[in-house]
Design a protein around this motif. Structure first.
Motif, PDB file in Angstrom:
ATOM      1  N   GLY A  73     -26.797  21.710   1.568  1.00  0.00           N
ATOM      2  CA  GLY A  73     -26.117  22.753   2.328  1.00  0.00           C
ATOM      3  C   GLY A  73     -25.912  22.277   3.750  1.00  0.00           C
ATOM      4  N   GLY A  74     -25.598  23.191   4.605  1.00  0.00           N
ATOM      5  CA  GLY A  74     -25.431  22.833   5.999  1.00  0.00           C
ATOM      6  C   GLY A  74     -24.175  22.035   6.262  1.00  0.00           C
ATOM      7  N   SER A  75     -24.120  21.498   7.462  1.00  0.00           N
ATOM      8  CA  SER A  75     -22.939  20.751   7.870  1.00  0.00           C
ATOM      9  C   SER A  75     -23.353  19.567   8.723  1.00  0.00           C
ATOM     10  N   TYR A  76     -22.377  18.703   8.952  1.00  0.00           N
ATOM     11  CA  TYR A  76     -22.576  17.508   9.762  1.00  0.00           C
ATOM     12  C   TYR A  76     -21.630  17.578  10.948  1.00  0.00           C
ATOM     13  N   HIS A  77     -22.175  17.329  12.122  1.00  0.00           N
ATOM     14  CA  HIS A  77     -21.412  17.408  13.357  1.00  0.00           C
ATOM     15  C   HIS A  77     -21.446  16.067  14.075  1.00  0.00           C
ATOM     16  N   PRO A  78     -20.315  15.363  14.130  1.00  0.00           N
ATOM     17  CA  PRO A  78     -20.282  14.119  14.898  1.00  0.00           C
ATOM     18  C   PRO A  78     -20.332  14.439  16.390  1.00  0.00           C
ATOM     19  N   SER A 107     -16.608  19.380  12.446  1.00  0.00           N
ATOM     20  CA  SER A 107     -17.720  19.199  11.516  1.00  0.00           C
ATOM     21  C   SER A 107     -17.176  18.995  10.106  1.00  0.00           C
ATOM     22  N   TYR A 108     -18.069  18.676   9.211  1.00  0.00           N
ATOM     23  CA  TYR A 108     -17.720  18.544   7.800  1.00  0.00           C
ATOM     24  C   TYR A 108     -18.968  18.836   6.970  1.00  0.00           C
ATOM     25  N   THR A 109     -18.776  19.078   5.697  1.00  0.00           N
ATOM     26  CA  THR A 109     -19.894  19.336   4.796  1.00  0.00           C
ATOM     27  C   THR A 109     -20.171  18.089   3.968  1.00  0.00           C
ATOM     28  N   GLY A 110     -21.276  18.123   3.236  1.00  0.00           N
ATOM     29  CA  GLY A 110     -21.642  16.985   2.411  1.00  0.00           C
ATOM     30  C   GLY A 110     -20.635  16.665   1.329  1.00  0.00           C
ATOM     31  N   SER A 111     -19.833  17.641   0.923  1.00  0.00           N
ATOM     32  CA  SER A 111     -18.831  17.399  -0.121  1.00  0.00           C
ATOM     33  C   SER A 111     -17.532  16.832   0.458  1.00  0.00           C
ATOM     34  N   GLN A 112     -17.443  16.746   1.765  1.00  0.00           N
ATOM     35  CA  GLN A 112     -16.256  16.198   2.413  1.00  0.00           C
ATOM     36  C   GLN A 112     -16.532  14.778   2.880  1.00  0.00           C
ATOM     37  N   ASN A 117     -10.806   7.888  11.935  1.00  0.00           N
ATOM     38  CA  ASN A 117      -9.666   7.178  12.492  1.00  0.00           C
ATOM     39  C   ASN A 117      -9.424   7.660  13.919  1.00  0.00           C
ATOM     40  N   ARG A 118      -8.370   7.158  14.532  1.00  0.00           N
ATOM     41  CA  ARG A 118      -8.069   7.495  15.926  1.00  0.00           C
ATOM     42  C   ARG A 118      -7.894   9.002  16.130  1.00  0.00           C
ATOM     43  N   ALA A 119      -7.184   9.675  15.244  1.00  0.00           N
ATOM     44  CA  ALA A 119      -6.937  11.112  15.400  1.00  0.00           C
ATOM     45  C   ALA A 119      -8.247  11.909  15.325  1.00  0.00           C
ATOM     46  N   TYR A 120      -9.094  11.571  14.350  1.00  0.00           N
ATOM     47  CA  TYR A 120     -10.369  12.282  14.196  1.00  0.00           C
ATOM     48  C   TYR A 120     -11.292  12.000  15.381  1.00  0.00           C
ATOM     49  N   GLY A 121     -11.386  10.736  15.779  1.00  0.00           N
ATOM     50  CA  GLY A 121     -12.215  10.381  16.927  1.00  0.00           C
ATOM     51  C   GLY A 121     -11.733  11.038  18.205  1.00  0.00           C
ATOM     52  N   SER A 122     -10.434  11.067  18.403  1.00  0.00           N
ATOM     53  CA  SER A 122      -9.872  11.706  19.598  1.00  0.00           C
ATOM     54  C   SER A 122     -10.141  13.206  19.605  1.00  0.00           C
ATOM     55  N   GLN A 123     -10.093  13.839  18.424  1.00  0.00           N
ATOM     56  CA  GLN A 123     -10.397  15.270  18.320  1.00  0.00           C
ATOM     57  C   GLN A 123     -11.853  15.533  18.734  1.00  0.00           C
ATOM     58  N   ILE A 124     -12.758  14.713  18.265  1.00  0.00           N
ATOM     59  CA  ILE A 124     -14.180  14.865  18.617  1.00  0.00           C
ATOM     60  C   ILE A 124     -14.374  14.652  20.112  1.00  0.00           C
ATOM     61  N   ASP A 125     -13.834  13.558  20.634  1.00  0.00           N
ATOM     62  CA  ASP A 125     -14.001  13.237  22.052  1.00  0.00           C
ATOM     63  C   ASP A 125     -13.411  14.330  22.936  1.00  0.00           C
ATOM     64  N   SER A 126     -12.241  14.822  22.560  1.00  0.00           N
ATOM     65  CA  SER A 126     -11.590  15.873  23.334  1.00  0.00           C
ATOM     66  C   SER A 126     -12.433  17.144  23.341  1.00  0.00           C
TER      67      SER A 126
END
Length: 137
Positions: A73-78, A107-112, A117-126
């Motif tokens: 359960g739960g989630s993962y947060h970079p 964030s994402y779950t264990g099933s994801q 990539n650049r878009a995901y990393g930029s979203q986190i950094d932003s």
């Protein structure tokens, strides 16, 4: 030869090799499972793993496990590694983040399986207001 965990070494044919922790370095297996707290001292989760930039060798993100029980359960947060500060008194990392802001964070779950990539990393950094290194990768 083996020394304490603050300077653990193992004797090899060519000398001593740090295997656990030194004054500046720590083994990845000692970071995984380390508690993450907010500035108010509330435990938010634990470091599940971290993502290392293949080219620079630098840790880019710590992935925090949040709200899980025995890994289910739960989630993962970079979290950008830059937003974490190690607090020796707490024996864990501190991030300037409250539960409300954490709930809205990328964030994402264990099933994801996120695409790092650049878009995901930029979203986190932003989201965390840090300069993105993705332009230099």
């Amino acid at each position: 030869m083996t020394t304490s965990t603050t300077g653990s070494t193992t004797g090899t044919g060519s000398g001593n090799v740090a295997t656990d922790e030194t004054d500046r370095l720590i083994a990845s297996n000692k970071v995984e499972g380390t508690a993450v707290y907010n500035r108010q001292g509330e435990r938010l989760g634990t470091v599940y793993n971290f993502m290392v930039d293949k080219r620079s060798g630098q840790v880019a993100y710590a992935v925090m496990s949040f709200g899980s029980f025995l890994g289910m359960g739960g989630s993962y947060h970079p979290l950008p590694w830059k937003v974490l500060t190690y607090d020796t008194g707490k024996g864990g990392y501190v991030v300037d983040l409250d539960n409300d802001r954490l709930q809205k964070a990328p964030s994402y779950t264990g099933s994801q399986d996120p695409t790092w990539n650049r878009a995901y990393g930029s979203q986190i950094d932003s989201y965390y207001g840090v300069a993105s290194d993705w332009d230099t990768r």
